[in-house]
Design a protein around this motif. Structure first.
Motif, PDB file in Angstrom:
ATOM      1  N   ARG A 190       0.832  -1.185   0.000  1.00 24.25           N
ATOM      2  CA  ARG A 190       0.000   0.000   0.000  1.00 24.25           C
ATOM      3  C   ARG A 190       0.881   1.255   0.000  1.00 24.25           C
ATOM      4  O   ARG A 190       0.682   2.159  -0.802  1.00 24.25           O
ATOM      5  N   GLU A 191       1.871   1.254   0.888  1.00 18.12           N
ATOM      6  CA  GLU A 191       2.698   2.459   0.983  1.00 18.12           C
ATOM      7  C   GLU A 191       3.525   2.672  -0.283  1.00 18.12           C
ATOM      8  O   GLU A 191       3.782   3.808  -0.679  1.00 18.12           O
TER       9      GLU A 191
ATOM     10  N   ILE B  41       2.667   1.998  -3.438  1.00 20.12           N
ATOM     11  CA  ILE B  41       1.838   2.619  -4.479  1.00 20.12           C
ATOM     12  C   ILE B  41       1.454   4.047  -4.080  1.00 20.12           C
ATOM     13  O   ILE B  41       1.573   4.986  -4.877  1.00 20.12           O
ATOM     14  N   LEU B  42       1.045   4.224  -2.814  1.00 23.10           N
ATOM     15  CA  LEU B  42       0.666   5.576  -2.389  1.00 23.10           C
ATOM     16  C   LEU B  42       1.858   6.523  -2.490  1.00 23.10           C
ATOM     17  O   LEU B  42       1.704   7.690  -2.860  1.00 23.10           O
TER      18      LEU B  42
ATOM     19  N   ARG C  81       4.319   6.322  -4.664  1.00 24.17           N
ATOM     20  CA  ARG C  81       4.499   6.682  -6.081  1.00 24.17           C
ATOM     21  C   ARG C  81       3.443   7.683  -6.538  1.00 24.17           C
ATOM     22  O   ARG C  81       3.717   8.576  -7.327  1.00 24.17           O
ATOM     23  N   VAL C  82       2.220   7.506  -6.037  1.00 21.79           N
ATOM     24  CA  VAL C  82       1.149   8.446  -6.387  1.00 21.79           C
ATOM     25  C   VAL C  82       1.523   9.855  -5.913  1.00 21.79           C
ATOM     26  O   VAL C  82       1.426  10.825  -6.664  1.00 21.79           O
ATOM     27  N   ARG C  83       1.996   9.947  -4.666  1.00 18.28           N
ATOM     28  CA  ARG C  83       2.334  11.272  -4.113  1.00 18.28           C
ATOM     29  C   ARG C  83       3.490  11.906  -4.883  1.00 18.28           C
ATOM     30  O   ARG C  83       3.467  13.108  -5.173  1.00 18.28           O
TER      31      ARG C  83
ATOM     32  N   ALA D 293       4.271  11.341  -7.980  1.00 14.58           N
ATOM     33  CA  ALA D 293       3.778  11.740  -9.305  1.00 14.58           C
ATOM     34  C   ALA D 293       2.985  13.036  -9.215  1.00 14.58           C
ATOM     35  O   ALA D 293       3.116  13.928 -10.062  1.00 14.58           O
ATOM     36  N   LEU D 294       2.173  13.157  -8.158  1.00 13.63           N
ATOM     37  CA  LEU D 294       1.337  14.354  -8.021  1.00 13.63           C
ATOM     38  C   LEU D 294       2.168  15.596  -7.724  1.00 13.63           C
ATOM     39  O   LEU D 294       1.726  16.717  -7.968  1.00 13.63           O
ATOM     40  N   ALA D 295       3.373  15.384  -7.197  1.00 10.42           N
ATOM     41  CA  ALA D 295       4.231  16.528  -6.892  1.00 10.42           C
ATOM     42  C   ALA D 295       4.825  17.146  -8.159  1.00 10.42           C
ATOM     43  O   ALA D 295       5.287  18.285  -8.139  1.00 10.42           O
ATOM     44  N   HIS D 296       4.788  16.407  -9.270  1.00 10.72           N
ATOM     45  CA  HIS D 296       5.297  16.969 -10.529  1.00 10.72           C
ATOM     46  C   HIS D 296       4.451  18.162 -10.948  1.00 10.72           C
ATOM     47  O   HIS D 296       3.240  18.062 -10.976  1.00 10.72           O
ATOM     48  N   PRO D 297       5.097  19.272 -11.310  1.00 14.26           N
ATOM     49  CA  PRO D 297       4.300  20.413 -11.756  1.00 14.26           C
ATOM     50  C   PRO D 297       3.615  20.088 -13.087  1.00 14.26           C
ATOM     51  O   PRO D 297       4.184  19.414 -13.938  1.00 14.26           O
ATOM     52  N   LEU D 298       2.398  20.589 -13.237  1.00 11.29           N
ATOM     53  CA  LEU D 298       1.641  20.316 -14.458  1.00 11.29           C
ATOM     54  C   LEU D 298       1.941  21.333 -15.539  1.00 11.29           C
ATOM     55  O   LEU D 298       2.232  22.494 -15.260  1.00 11.29           O
TER      56      LEU D 298
END
Lengths: 224, 472
Positions: free
Chosen positions: A3-4, A6-7, A9-11, A13-18
């Motif tokens: 769980r940790e 994947i979570l 990696r999600v965090r 990825a979300l930190a990448h500026p769009l």
């Protein structure tokens, strides 16, 4: 496999500026489904409007809808269906409406309340259930595993008959969710379904066939 | 060229010249467009509803960690067991483990593209289990031992005679040309399978974070039977399928029905939260959920294409795509066909092998226009093209374009070249379409029009000399 992992990696990825183009695509609409109520197909403000929507959609879906004045008239409807289809047995569950109507009907009743014998249920020509609500916006019947005789009763028999009272007709799906939250709180049943017409398929040449796996026929009897 | 791209070219070449098949596809998809148009018209404001659907999915993606945590916690509190799988292998191993623990021999499945993505069926079969797909279209393609043609309409490429034939061969039924009868043959076969199955495997269209439930959209009732009768239910879903709230489904389900098949709502939209609860009369004893990453986090990290994770797999972009209509679903050679497949497959399975899919688009933008969650599909195809060139640019192509630019900026040279082209075209003409034709890879399947007798440049000049002369 964690769980940790994947979570994490999600965090990351979300930190990448769009990219600004994507940001522009993101923020157009409301994120609140409640605010979008008016964008969806109408449910109806008054009972008359709701009834008009429900019956119009039911007709398109080949759902038979009967409006009866009282339990006595509902019993007559059921008796008529019984004599035209010749039921050997009837499957149902305990509920105020079914207690009153199904017990009197004649054929032996298979009650699902104390567990379901799949083979016995499969052999029943008809399942009669209550519902949580009817939805005008979509012509749907809202059922749950808790209030409507379990998961299999409303899908395994060739004919599904729904008994409802007129005040169960809600405007839209949102009202259906509100009702579920109010009725069950945090203890929502493990199975909830919006049934919109009989089981159907168009997988062979896009030609509509009813009764692909579940009921071929859906009847809704609305009392009051 | 990668193996996948060679196969793609070969298959696309074959199906593009099959005119009967193309007409068949186009007729079928016109039916979809008509019913979808009618349903859209019943919305209070379809465009605004679409924006809402896009925004809800964006909220889900933007705070994916939070929503996933809530979803998993709630579901576990309802008695579910959750497997967090980094990749397909971990997911398959977990499912095999559950099957072995239960001593399962027979497995019934309802339609789930995620299990196609991780190649679950061959693994289960290799472990000695019987796996039966219960969606009618999936059942048909499974009997034919082929892949789904379209991820929403798996058997749309088959006419009734082929379906009757495969039923005759594989299950010994009487031949029939009636779709109703053929459906009933499958119904009878599959009824037994549901009742006998040890384990039911389903997908999930949405995961509701605030209640801990999965939502399954279907028409046939096969998913309901798959998740009701067997003692164990395993659901497999990608991590991007989470949405924040129960109420969000009121928008998402109606968009999925409308965009997917043109129905305002499909026949069964069911939510399942864990195994049978105390006080319920039936339902599985065990519920497992496999949450699959399999490079979805790679797409999430992409600064330009994150919105592709909004996809609800409705298949609308396939239905309107001129390329899909002509080459058909099998040519793609991927689990997800059409524009969305061409966008996400390079991320999920590697740009090197699947960059050719970015070119299987006319960039007309019909996909972007039809997408119910407003994914910028055709621009993403363009971005994938750019990335493919940047990663391993075609040197020859670059050289050719530099030559072209050089010539185009020199009018005299251009006109000389034009004259030579005209001459060469006359020489080539008698060879047209034959084996000696230097342009045979073009003329084999297409016409090459003759050059205009006079170039625009010359016509312009002549007209200026004699404005009333008509010019040509």
């Amino acid at each position: 496999m964690s769980r940790e992992g994947i979570l994490g990696r999600v965090r990351e990825a979300l930190a990448h500026p769009l990219h600004p183009d994507v940001r522009a695509l993101a923020g157009e609409g409301t994120r609140d489904a409640r605010e979008a109520r008016g964008f969806l197909p109408p449910g109806g403000g008054t009972f008359r409007e709701r009834w008009a929507n429900f019956t119009r959609l039911a007709e398109k879906l080949n759902v038979e809808v009967a409006r009866v004045a009282d339990l006595e008239e509902a019993a007559e409807w059921l008796a008529e269906l019984e004599s035209s289809e010749g039921w050997s047995r009837v499957a149902s569950h305990r509920h105020d409406l079914t207690d009153a109507l199904v017990t009197e009907l004649g054929p032996e009743v298979l009650w699902t309340d104390d567990g379901v014998d799949t083979d016995a249920l499969e052999a029943c020509p008809v399942g009669i259930t209550a519902c949580e609500a009817l939805i005008a916006q979509t012509g749907s019947v809202l059922v749950t595993g808790k209030g409507c005789g379990g998961r299999a009763l409303s899908v395994l028999t060739p004919h599904h008959i729904v008994l409802a009272s007129a005040d169960q007709l809600l405007p839209d799906m949102l009202a259906g969710y509100d009702l579920l939250r109010e009725r069950y709180g945090d203890d929502l049943p493990s199975f909830i379904s919006f049934i919109t017409g009989a089981s159907r398929t168009g997988d062979i040449e896009r030609i509509l066939v009813l009764g692909a796996h579940g009921p071929k026929r859906l009847t809704v009897i609305v009392i009051g | 060229m990668s193996e996948a791209s060679i196969q793609f070219k070969h298959d696309a070449d074959e199906s593009t010249v099959d005119f009967e098949h193309r007409r068949w596809m186009q007729d079928a998809l016109r039916g979809y467009e008509n019913s979808r148009g009618g349903t859209e018209a019943t919305f209070g404001d379809f465009e605004e509803a679409r924006k809402t659907a896009a925004a809800i999915k964006w909220e889900a993606i933007e705070h994916l960690d939070r929503h996933l945590e809530s979803f998993a916690d709630k579901l576990e509190a309802r008695g579910a067991k959750i497997c967090w799988a980094d990749n397909g292998k971990e997911a398959v191993d977990y499912i095999l483990g559950v099957c072995r623990d239960r001593g399962a021999k027979k497995i019934i499945k309802s339609k789930c593209m995620t299990t196609e993505e991780i190649h679950l069926n061959p693994a289960l079969r290799a472990a000695g289990m019987e796996v039966v797909e219960s969606d009618l279209g999936e059942y048909i393609v499974q009997l034919r031992e082929e892949d789904p043609f379209h991820f929403v309409f798996p058997a749309m490429h088959l006419k009734r005679d082929k379906i009757s034939k495969i039923f005759e061969e594989k299950i010994g039924s009487e031949p029939s040309s009636d779709p109703g009868e053929l459906t009933m043959i499958a119904r009878r076969q599959l009824r037994r399978k549901y009742c006998e199955a040890d384990i039911g495997i389903s997908g999930a269209n949405f995961g509701v974070a605030d209640t801990g439930m999965i939502s399954i959209t279907e028409n046939e009732g096969n998913a309901r039977l798959t998740t009701s009768l067997p003692k164990v239910h395993i659901a497999v879903m990608g991590i991007e399928k989470v949405i924040p709230k129960l109420e969000d489904l009121s928008v998402m389900l109606q968009m999925l029905g409308t965009a997917g098949t043109g129905q305002w709502l499909t026949a069964y939209n069911s939510m399942i939260g864990g195994p049978r609860r105390a006080g319920e009369t039936d339902g599985p004893e065990e519920f497992h959920l496999v949450l699959l990453d399999n490079h979805r986090t790679r797409l999430l990290a992409d600064p330009e294409q994150r919105d592709a994770l909004r996809c609800i797999r409705c298949g609308a972009c396939l239905n309107v795509c001129p390329i899909f209509k002509n080459i058909g679903g099998h040519s793609y050679g991927t689990t997800y066909q059409g524009p969305i497949g061409s966008v996400i497959t390079p991320h999920l399975r590697g740009l090197r092998s699947f960059k050719h899919l970015s070119y299987s688009s006319s960039l007309c933008g019909a996909c972007t226009e039809t997408c119910p969650v407003k994914i910028d599909l055709h621009h993403h195809l363009l971005r994938n093209r750019r990335d493919a060139v940047m990663e391993k640019g075609g040197k020859l192509e670059g050289f050719a374009f530099r030559q072209f630019a050089w010539m185009m900026s020199r009018p005299k040279l251009y006109r000389a070249g034009e004259g030579m082209m005209r001459f060469a075209a006359r020489l080539r003409k008698p060879l047209n379409g034959g084996r000696m034709d230097p342009l045979k890879s073009w003329t084999r399947t297409r016409d090459l029009p003759d050059p205009a007798p006079k170039s625009f440049h010359r016509q312009w000049k002549e007209r200026r000399k004699d404005p009333r002369g008509g010019g040509s």
